[in-house]
Design an enzyme around this catalytic site. Structure first.
Site, PDB file in Angstrom:
ATOM      1  CD  GLU A  88      -8.319  -1.113  -0.160  1.00  0.00           C
ATOM      2  OE1 GLU A  88      -7.480  -0.706   0.669  1.00  0.00           O
ATOM      3  OE2 GLU A  88      -8.940  -2.187  -0.029  1.00  0.00           O
ATOM      4  CD  GLU A 135     -13.237  -3.341  -0.655  1.00  0.00           C
ATOM      5  OE1 GLU A 135     -12.151  -2.761  -0.859  1.00  0.00           O
ATOM      6  OE2 GLU A 135     -13.457  -4.034   0.356  1.00  0.00           O
TER       7      GLU A 135
END
Length: 855
Positions: A270, A302
Site C-alpha cells: 500500500e 490496498e
C-alpha cells in the site's frame, strides 16, 4: 534478517529525542554494475545534546556531515547504522554513499526482462528496508516528507509518492533527471520509488471533496497486453466512492497509481499513491472467477489502506494487525457491495477463517495484539493471525456493535488522527462512543489472548419431535483456555421445494461454557442445525451427528453459499483435528463439489481435497483413494458445461491430483488435442500446468519442458520451466534442486521459489527424505547469512513437508530442543513440525476409520 533489527525500546527512546524529520534524497540510477549512488540530506529537531542513530545500509559510505562537521565514517557507521552524537535543537545531516540493488524483493529490487533486455526497478520498504536506499529514521511513528531527485535513463518512467514531474533530459548521456515535489508526510515503510520503461495508462476518479484524483496503471512493456486498465480503474473508482461514503473522509492523497512489478514477494503493498502489485495478478491466460475475485479483494484491500494505515498509522508494529485486519475486513465488505462477487463473504468464511484457525492452533500462535520487541518479530507476524484472524474478529466486533456504529466510529478515528499515528486504544474509544458498548473486556478476551474456541449446539427433543431444550457449549484448548463473548446466529435448515433452506434463525449473545438458546425451544427438529450461521463469529463449529449426516449427504442442496462454507470449514477443521476421517472428507468433497455454484468455494474445496489426499489419508489406502479422487475430478471436468468456470477448475485440479501413468497419458492427449473438452482452450497457463504435472509423474522429458519454454520464453516461463525440471522424480534432480535453493545466492527470490516448488512436487516423498540432515544442519548458517526474505523462503520451502514420518518429527523436535534461538527461526521450524504432527494424527485417525469400515 532486516538490515537493522530495531528494537521497540530503541524506537521509543529515539522518538523521545527526535521529531519532525524531513528528507531530500538524490539518487543516480544510471549505473549498470549492481550499485547506485545515494545522497541524503535529513533535517530534524532534537533534544539538544542528545545522541541517537539513523539507519543507513551501505556498500560504501563516502561522507557523513552533521551540522556542518564532517564525521569519520569508519568510526560512526557499522554499515547499517550511523551514530549521531551531540545533537542540536535543529539538525542537518548529509550522507553520501554507494548502495546495492537486490534481487530478493527488499530495498531497491533490480530486474532485467529476458524478453527485451530492459531493466525495471522498484522498492519494497516494509518492514524497515528504506534504509537500503537512503539514510532514514526507519520506524513508523517518525513520519516524514521525502523529496526525491532521481537520475535515470531518459526512456524510463520514474514514479514515487508525489506526482511525477517532467524530466529534464541530458541528450549527451542519454539520461534524464526527475525533480519531484516534496511528498506527503508518511511513514518510511510506505515510501516508494518505481523506475523503468513501464507501459502506462491514465484515468481519474472523482473524490467527494470535488477533486479529480489522477489514476495511473503501469506494467512491464512485455506484459502490457494483459493490463486490463479499465478493470483496474473501475475497481479503484468504485472502491474510492465506497470508502469515502463509509468513512465520511475524502481520499487523503493527490494521486493513485497501481504498478505491477516483477519478482514481488507479496500480493501487493500500500505505498502511498503508488501501490505495487505482484505480476501474478496480470492474467496471461483464462483464470477462474475465484482468481478474479481474489484480485478484486486485493485491489480494494490496498485502497482501504490509504485511509487506515497510511493516513492514520500505527505507532509501533504491535498494531500491525489493525492495519492488515481492517483492510482485509473492509475490502471484503467493499467487494460484496461494488463488484460482481456478491457472495464474497462465503469465501471469507471458508478461506480467511479457516487459515486463521490453522495458524491459531500452531505452537507459534500469538494474541492478535502481538508482543513485538524487535523487527525480527514483525517479519514472522505477517501471518494468518495478523490478517485473517484479526479480520474475522473485526467481523465479530461489527456484529457486536452494529455496522452503522462501527463505520461511524472508524470515521471519527480517521478524522481525529488523520496524518498522524494512533493506537488500538484510540480506535476502541471512538467505537465505544459510537455504539454505547463497553469494549475493554471484549478487547482483553479477543485481542490479547490466543487460541480459537469451539462451539457445539446440544438439543433434546420430546416424543413429538419438538426441541425441548437447546444450549451452545463453548470450549477452548487447555493451552489457551479463554472463553469469549460471541454474537452468533443459529440456523435451522429443512426441505423446501427440494432444497435445504433456512426456515428459522436465532441470533443471540453467548458467553461462558454454556448458553441456553430459548429461541429454538418448541421448534420441530429440522434436518440441520447450524451454529454460527451467517458466519458472524470466529470459532470452530461442530455439528451434531444428525446435522452432520444431513450435510454430508446433501451439502450441495443447501441454497446459502455462506452456510455451505461454514459446514465445509467445519468438516475441514474436523479432519485437521483428527476428529473426522480424511477419507470421509474426500468423499464429501467429491460428491458435492460438482454441484457447487460459487467459484471460490469450488476452488477451496478442490485445494483441500488435494491436501487431504496427499497428507491426511492413511498409508494403506492412499494410493487407491488418490487415484479414485483424480478420476472423479476428471469425470467432473468431462461433465461440466462447455467453457464453464467449473470445467476450467476441474481440469486444473486434475493436473494437481494426477498420480498414475494413466493420468499422465490423459494429460498428454489433452495437450496434443487427441482428447478435447468442448470450450476448453489449452492456453499458456494450462499448458504449463500440464507440463509440470507430467514432469512430476516422470512422463515429461527435457524436450517437452524445453518446447514449453520455447513457446513462452519470458520471466514467468523460465520460472515455470525451473519448477517442471525440479519436479521430475529422479533422485539426482531432486538433490540438485535442493542444493541450488539452499546455497546459490545468485538466485532471485522468484527463481528460488520456483525451484523449491518443483522440488516439493512429488508423488514419491522418499525422494525428499534424504535432505533432512542437510536441512537441519544448514538452518543457523542460512539465518545468519541471508536476508529475512531468502532465509525464511529456504526454511519454509526446503523442509521435506511431503514426508509424513514419525522419525522426521523426532529429529525436528530434537533440533528445536537444542536451538531455542533465534526465536523467529525456531518459530518457523516449529510450525513445520506442528503441521507434520497434525498430519500424522490425521493419518492415524483415518486408519482407524477405514479399519472399522472394513471390519
Amino acid at each position: 534478517m532486516p538490515a537493522a533489527d530495531l528494537t521497540r525500546v530503541e524506537a521509543e527512546e529515539r522518538a523521545a529525542v527526535v521529531s519532525a524529520p524531513q528528507y531530500e534524497v538524490v539518487l543516480d540510477l544510471t549505473g549498470d554494475d549492481g550499485r547506485f549512488r545515494s545522497e541524503t540530506v535529513a533535517r530534524f529537531t532534537s533534544t539538544p545534546g542528545a545522541s541517537t542513530f539513523i539507519e543507513s545500509t551501505t556498500a560504501e559510505l563516502h561522507e557523513v556531515v552533521l551540522n556542518g562537521v564532517a564525521l569519520d565514517v569508519a568510526s560512526v557507521s557499522d554499515g547499517h547504522r550511523i551514530r549521531l552524537d551531540g545533537l542540536a535543537a535543529e539538525n542537518e545531516l548529509r550522507v553520501v554513499s554507494t548502495r546495492e540493488y537486490t534481487n530478493t524483493g527488499e530495498g531497491l529490487h533490480r530486474f532485467v526482462d529476458p524478453v527485451d533486455g530492459e531493466t525495471y526497478l522498484y522498492t519494497e520498504f516494509a518492514v524497515a528496508e528504506a534504509n537500503r536506499v537512503y539514510a532514514v529514521f526507519d520506524q513508523p511513528d517518525l513520519k516524514a516528507s521525502v523529496r526525491f531527485t532521481i537520475t535515470a535513463p531518459a526512456h524510463w518512467s520514474v514514479l514515487s509518492n508525489a506526482p511525477s514531474p517532467e524530466p529534464v533530459a541530458d541528450e549527451a548521456s542519454g539520461t534524464a533527471t526527475w525533480a519531484f515535489e516534496t511528498g506527503p508526510v508518511i511513514s518510511s515503510y510506505i515510501v516508494a520509488i518505481i523506475a523503468g520503461p513501464y507501459a502506462s495508462w491514465r484515468s481519474s476518479a472523482a473524490s467527494s471533496d470535488g477533486r479529480e484524483v489522477p489514476l495511473g496503471l503501469f506494467t512491464r512493456r512485455s506484459l502490457a497486453q494483459y493490463a486490463e486498465p479499465e478493470v483496474m480503474f473501475d475497481l479503484v473508482r468504485d472502491g474510492l466512492a465506497f470508502y469515502e461514503t463509509a468513512f465520511d473522509v475524502p481520499y487523503p492523497y493527490g494521486k493513485y497509481d497501481q504498478i505491477f512489478v516483477p519478482e514481488y514477494n507479496w500480493g501487493a503493498m500500500e505505498n502511498v499513491g503508488a501501490v505495487t502489485f505482484n505480476e501474478s495478478y496480470l492474467f496471461r491466460a483464462r483464470v477462474s472467477d475465484a482468481r478474479r475475485e481474489q484480485r478484486a479483494i486485493v485491489v480494494l484491500h490496498e485502497l482501504s489502506h490509504m485511509w487506515f494505515g497510511n493516513s492514520v498509522t500505527m505507532k509501533w508494529w504491535n498494531d500491525l494487525w489493525l492495519n492488515e485486519s481492517f483492510a482485509t475486513w473492509a475490502s471484503t465488505l467493499a467487494t460484496s457491495r461494488v463488484t460482481e462477487f456478491t457472495d464474497v463473504w462465503a469465501t471469507f468464511a471458508t478461506d480467511e477463517k479457516t487459515h486463521a484457525a490453522e495458524q491459531d492452533q500452531l505452537p507459534s500462535t500469538h494474541p492478535i495484539v502481538a508482543d513485538i520487541e524487535r523487527l525480527g518479530d514483525v517479519e514472522v507476524n505477517f501471518d494468518a493471525i495478523t490478517y485473517d484472524k484479526g479480520a474475522s474478529v473485526l467481523k465479530q466486533l461489527v456484529a457486536w456493535v452494529g455496522l452503522d456504529a462501527f463505520q461511524q466510529g472508524v470515521g471519527a478515528y480517521l478524522a481525529k488522527h488523520g496524518g498522524g499515528n494512533a493506537t488500538l486504544a484510540d480506535l476502541l474509544a471512538e467505537l465505544e462512543a459510537a455504539s454505547g458498548r463497553e469494549l475493554a473486556d471484549w478487547s482483553a478476551k479477543w485481542l490479547e489472548t490466543a487460541g480459537v474456541n469451539t462451539l457445539r449446539l446440544v438439543t433434546e427433543t420430546d416424543a413429538s419431535g419438538l426441541i425441548s431444550s437447546a444450549r451452545v457449549l463453548q470450549s477452548a484448548a487447555a493451552s489457551h483456555p479463554t472463553l469469549r463473548p460471541h454474537r452468533v446466529a443459529i440456523g435451522a435448515y429443512d426441505d423446501v421445494d427440494g432444497r435445504l433452506r433456512r426456515v428459522h434463525r436465532v441470533e443471540l449473545d453467548i458467553d461462558g461454557a454454556t448458553t441456553e438458546v430459548p429461541g429454538l425451544v418448541g421448534l420441530a427438529r429440522p434436518a440441520l442445525l447450524l451454529v454460527n450461521d451467517d458466519d458472524l463469529t470466529y470459532a470452530k463449529v461442530r455439528l451434531d451427528d444428525a446435522s452432520f449426516g444431513t450435510a454430508r449427504d446433501r451439502l450441495a442442496e443447501i441454497a446459502d453459499p455462506v452456510a455451505r462454507a461454514v459446514i465445509l470449514g467445519s468438516a475441514w477443521d474436523g479432519v485437521r483435528d483428527a476428529e473426522l476421517s480424511a477419507s470421509d472428507f474426500v468423499r464429501l468433497v467429491v460428491s458435492s463439489v460438482g454441484h457447487e455454484s460459487q467459484s471460490a468455494a469450488r476452488a477451496l474445496a478442490l485445494a483441500r481435497l488435494e491436501v487431504a489426499v496427499g497428507r491426511y489419508v492413511a498409508d494403506d489406502h492412499r494410493t487407491v483413494l488418490a487415484e479414485e479422487a483424480a478420476d472423479a475430478v476428471w469425470a467432473l471436468a468431462e461433465l461440466a458445461p462447455a467453457g464453464s468456470d467449473a470445467q476450467l477448475q476441474f481440469v486444473k485440479a486434475f493436473t494437481r491430483l494426477a498420480c498414475v501413468p494413466a493420468h499422465a497419458d490423459v494429460l498428454d492427449a489433452l495437450r496434443s488435442g487427441d482428447v478435447r473438452l468442448e470450450g476448453l482452450d489449452i492456453d499458456l497457463d494450462l499448458r504449463w500446468e500440464i507440463t509440470i504435472a507430467r514432469a512430476a509423474l516422470g512422463a515429461a522429458d527435457d524436450a517437452e519442458i524445453e518446447a514449453a519454454l520455447a513457446a513462452d520464453d519470458t520471466a514467468k516461463g523460465r520460472q515455470l520451466a525451473e519448477t517442471a525440471s525440479a519436479a521430475r522424480p529422479d533422485q539426482a534432480v531432486k538433490d540438485a534442486a535442493w542444493r541450488r535453493v539452499a546455497t546459490d545466492t545468485t538466485l532471485s527470490n522468484d527463481v528460488a521459489r520456483a525451484v523449491a516448488d518443483g522440488w516439493q512436487r512429488t508423488i514419491d516423498p522418499t525422494l525428499l527424505a534424504g535432505s533432512v540432515d542437510d536441512y537441519l544442519g544448514m538452518l543457523e548458517r542460512v539465518w545468519s547469512e541471508r536476508s529475512f526474505t531468502m532465509a525464511s523462503l529456504i526454511v519454509r520451502r526446503l523442509f521435506p513437508a511431503p514426508v509424513i514420518d514419525p522419525e522426521l518429527a523426532r529429529r525436528t523436535r530434537a533440533w528445536l530442543d537444542a536451538h531455542a534461538e533465534p526465536a523467529p527461526l525456531h518459530r518457523l521450524v516449529a510450525e513445520q513440525l506442528s503441521e507434520l504432527e497434525r498430519a500424522l494424527a490425521a493419518r492415524d485417525r483415518d486408519a482407524v476409520r477405514v479399519g472399522h469400515a472394513a471390519a
